[in-house]
Motif scaffolding. Sequence first.
Motif, PDB file in Angstrom:
ATOM      1  N   LEU A 235       0.841  -1.193   0.000  1.00 37.48           N
ATOM      2  CA  LEU A 235       0.000   0.000   0.000  1.00 37.48           C
ATOM      3  C   LEU A 235       0.880   1.247   0.000  1.00 37.48           C
ATOM      4  O   LEU A 235       2.026   1.210   0.432  1.00 37.48           O
ATOM      5  N   PRO A 236       0.334   2.376  -0.478  1.00 35.93           N
ATOM      6  CA  PRO A 236       1.120   3.610  -0.448  1.00 35.93           C
ATOM      7  C   PRO A 236       1.216   4.167   0.967  1.00 35.93           C
ATOM      8  O   PRO A 236       0.371   3.870   1.823  1.00 35.93           O
ATOM      9  N   CYS A 237       2.248   4.982   1.185  1.00 37.06           N
ATOM     10  CA  CYS A 237       2.388   5.643   2.483  1.00 37.06           C
ATOM     11  C   CYS A 237       1.338   6.747   2.583  1.00 37.06           C
ATOM     12  O   CYS A 237       0.697   7.106   1.594  1.00 37.06           O
ATOM     13  N   GLY A 238       1.170   7.298   3.756  1.00 39.48           N
ATOM     14  CA  GLY A 238       0.187   8.355   3.972  1.00 39.48           C
ATOM     15  C   GLY A 238       0.476   9.597   3.144  1.00 39.48           C
ATOM     16  O   GLY A 238      -0.442  10.245   2.625  1.00 39.48           O
ATOM     17  N   GLU A 239       1.768   9.939   2.990  1.00 41.25           N
ATOM     18  CA  GLU A 239       2.150  11.123   2.222  1.00 41.25           C
ATOM     19  C   GLU A 239       1.773  10.964   0.748  1.00 41.25           C
ATOM     20  O   GLU A 239       1.217  11.886   0.137  1.00 41.25           O
ATOM     21  N   CYS A 240       2.052   9.792   0.166  1.00 40.02           N
ATOM     22  CA  CYS A 240       1.700   9.551  -1.238  1.00 40.02           C
ATOM     23  C   CYS A 240       0.181   9.465  -1.404  1.00 40.02           C
ATOM     24  O   CYS A 240      -0.364   9.970  -2.391  1.00 40.02           O
TER      25      CYS A 240
ATOM     26  N   HIS B 233      -6.239   9.696  -7.651  1.00 47.03           N
ATOM     27  CA  HIS B 233      -5.501   9.129  -8.791  1.00 47.03           C
ATOM     28  C   HIS B 233      -4.991   7.724  -8.481  1.00 47.03           C
ATOM     29  O   HIS B 233      -4.596   7.009  -9.389  1.00 47.03           O
ATOM     30  N   LEU B 234      -4.980   7.340  -7.223  1.00 46.71           N
ATOM     31  CA  LEU B 234      -4.568   5.989  -6.839  1.00 46.71           C
ATOM     32  C   LEU B 234      -5.795   5.107  -6.727  1.00 46.71           C
ATOM     33  O   LEU B 234      -6.850   5.543  -6.290  1.00 46.71           O
ATOM     34  N   ARG B 235      -5.638   3.864  -7.134  1.00 47.07           N
ATOM     35  CA  ARG B 235      -6.723   2.898  -6.952  1.00 47.07           C
ATOM     36  C   ARG B 235      -6.123   1.542  -6.636  1.00 47.07           C
ATOM     37  O   ARG B 235      -5.039   1.202  -7.098  1.00 47.07           O
ATOM     38  N   GLN B 236      -6.826   0.768  -5.867  1.00 45.42           N
ATOM     39  CA  GLN B 236      -6.383  -0.571  -5.507  1.00 45.42           C
ATOM     40  C   GLN B 236      -6.649  -1.491  -6.689  1.00 45.42           C
ATOM     41  O   GLN B 236      -7.705  -1.450  -7.294  1.00 45.42           O
ATOM     42  N   THR B 237      -5.679  -2.322  -7.036  1.00 43.72           N
ATOM     43  CA  THR B 237      -5.874  -3.278  -8.122  1.00 43.72           C
ATOM     44  C   THR B 237      -6.708  -4.452  -7.620  1.00 43.72           C
ATOM     45  O   THR B 237      -6.912  -4.619  -6.416  1.00 43.72           O
ATOM     46  N   ASP B 238      -7.184  -5.255  -8.568  1.00 43.41           N
ATOM     47  CA  ASP B 238      -8.008  -6.406  -8.199  1.00 43.41           C
ATOM     48  C   ASP B 238      -7.188  -7.517  -7.574  1.00 43.41           C
ATOM     49  O   ASP B 238      -7.698  -8.314  -6.823  1.00 43.41           O
ATOM     50  N   GLY B 239      -5.901  -7.574  -7.900  1.00 41.88           N
ATOM     51  CA  GLY B 239      -5.048  -8.644  -7.402  1.00 41.88           C
ATOM     52  C   GLY B 239      -4.577  -8.380  -5.983  1.00 41.88           C
ATOM     53  O   GLY B 239      -4.917  -7.369  -5.361  1.00 41.88           O
ATOM     54  N   PRO B 240      -3.766  -9.292  -5.477  1.00 43.27           N
ATOM     55  CA  PRO B 240      -3.230  -9.114  -4.119  1.00 43.27           C
ATOM     56  C   PRO B 240      -2.221  -7.981  -4.086  1.00 43.27           C
ATOM     57  O   PRO B 240      -1.639  -7.632  -5.122  1.00 43.27           O
ATOM     58  N   PRO B 241      -1.986  -7.383  -2.923  1.00 45.99           N
ATOM     59  CA  PRO B 241      -0.986  -6.322  -2.821  1.00 45.99           C
ATOM     60  C   PRO B 241       0.398  -6.843  -3.203  1.00 45.99           C
ATOM     61  O   PRO B 241       0.691  -8.027  -3.068  1.00 45.99           O
ATOM     62  N   MET B 242       1.249  -5.957  -3.677  1.00 48.27           N
ATOM     63  CA  MET B 242       2.596  -6.317  -4.088  1.00 48.27           C
ATOM     64  C   MET B 242       3.401  -6.769  -2.875  1.00 48.27           C
ATOM     65  O   MET B 242       3.426  -6.090  -1.854  1.00 48.27           O
ATOM     66  N   THR B 243       4.049  -7.913  -3.012  1.00 48.07           N
ATOM     67  CA  THR B 243       4.875  -8.411  -1.913  1.00 48.07           C
ATOM     68  C   THR B 243       6.191  -7.647  -1.873  1.00 48.07           C
ATOM     69  O   THR B 243       6.590  -7.013  -2.858  1.00 48.07           O
ATOM     70  N   ALA B 244       6.873  -7.717  -0.760  1.00 47.58           N
ATOM     71  CA  ALA B 244       8.156  -7.035  -0.609  1.00 47.58           C
ATOM     72  C   ALA B 244       9.176  -7.560  -1.609  1.00 47.58           C
ATOM     73  O   ALA B 244       9.978  -6.796  -2.151  1.00 47.58           O
ATOM     74  N   GLU B 245       9.147  -8.872  -1.892  1.00 40.87           N
ATOM     75  CA  GLU B 245      10.088  -9.463  -2.834  1.00 40.87           C
ATOM     76  C   GLU B 245       9.847  -8.953  -4.252  1.00 40.87           C
ATOM     77  O   GLU B 245      10.791  -8.602  -4.963  1.00 40.87           O
ATOM     78  N   VAL B 246       8.587  -8.904  -4.687  1.00 41.99           N
ATOM     79  CA  VAL B 246       8.248  -8.423  -6.028  1.00 41.99           C
ATOM     80  C   VAL B 246       8.589  -6.937  -6.140  1.00 41.99           C
ATOM     81  O   VAL B 246       9.124  -6.481  -7.150  1.00 41.99           O
ATOM     82  N   GLN B 247       8.314  -6.180  -5.087  1.00 45.78           N
ATOM     83  CA  GLN B 247       8.623  -4.757  -5.076  1.00 45.78           C
ATOM     84  C   GLN B 247      10.133  -4.533  -5.176  1.00 45.78           C
ATOM     85  O   GLN B 247      10.591  -3.680  -5.931  1.00 45.78           O
ATOM     86  N   ALA B 248      10.911  -5.315  -4.451  1.00 44.13           N
ATOM     87  CA  ALA B 248      12.372  -5.186  -4.498  1.00 44.13           C
ATOM     88  C   ALA B 248      12.902  -5.540  -5.888  1.00 44.13           C
ATOM     89  O   ALA B 248      13.803  -4.871  -6.412  1.00 44.13           O
TER      90      ALA B 248
END
Length: 127
Positions: free
Chosen positions: A28-33, A40-55
Amino acid sequence: MTSTSEGELPVARCVLPGCGNAAEEQGLPCGECAAAFGAHLRQTDGPPMTAEVQAKRDSETHATYAVLLAGGNPAAVPAAGGSAAAPSTTVGQPERKANQRCWMCEQRRTCTRQAHGWECDRCLEIR
């Protein structure tokens, strides 16, 4: 994920590229973002991005930026765990690429890289 000392839970990072702020929950985005981008932000239908995929995403982006800064071809950056893309030119041949905007006629065509920008075949004939 940010490294922590033993016994502490890892801190989730903001999922938006380029932001290193901590987030309440991974993916999820931080509070500032969230405040800055609002609707302009929306949650996708899939699961949230994991830390490994994000890295992995972030490391691939950093590698591409490094190649661009060095003046190289970003298409030649290998994906994590993959091999580099085949070069788009042969030795001694100028680079050609589809869907480039010609610097002369400003049309999107297959163009050849010139010292002054991308140039389509039609404009090369005119010169």
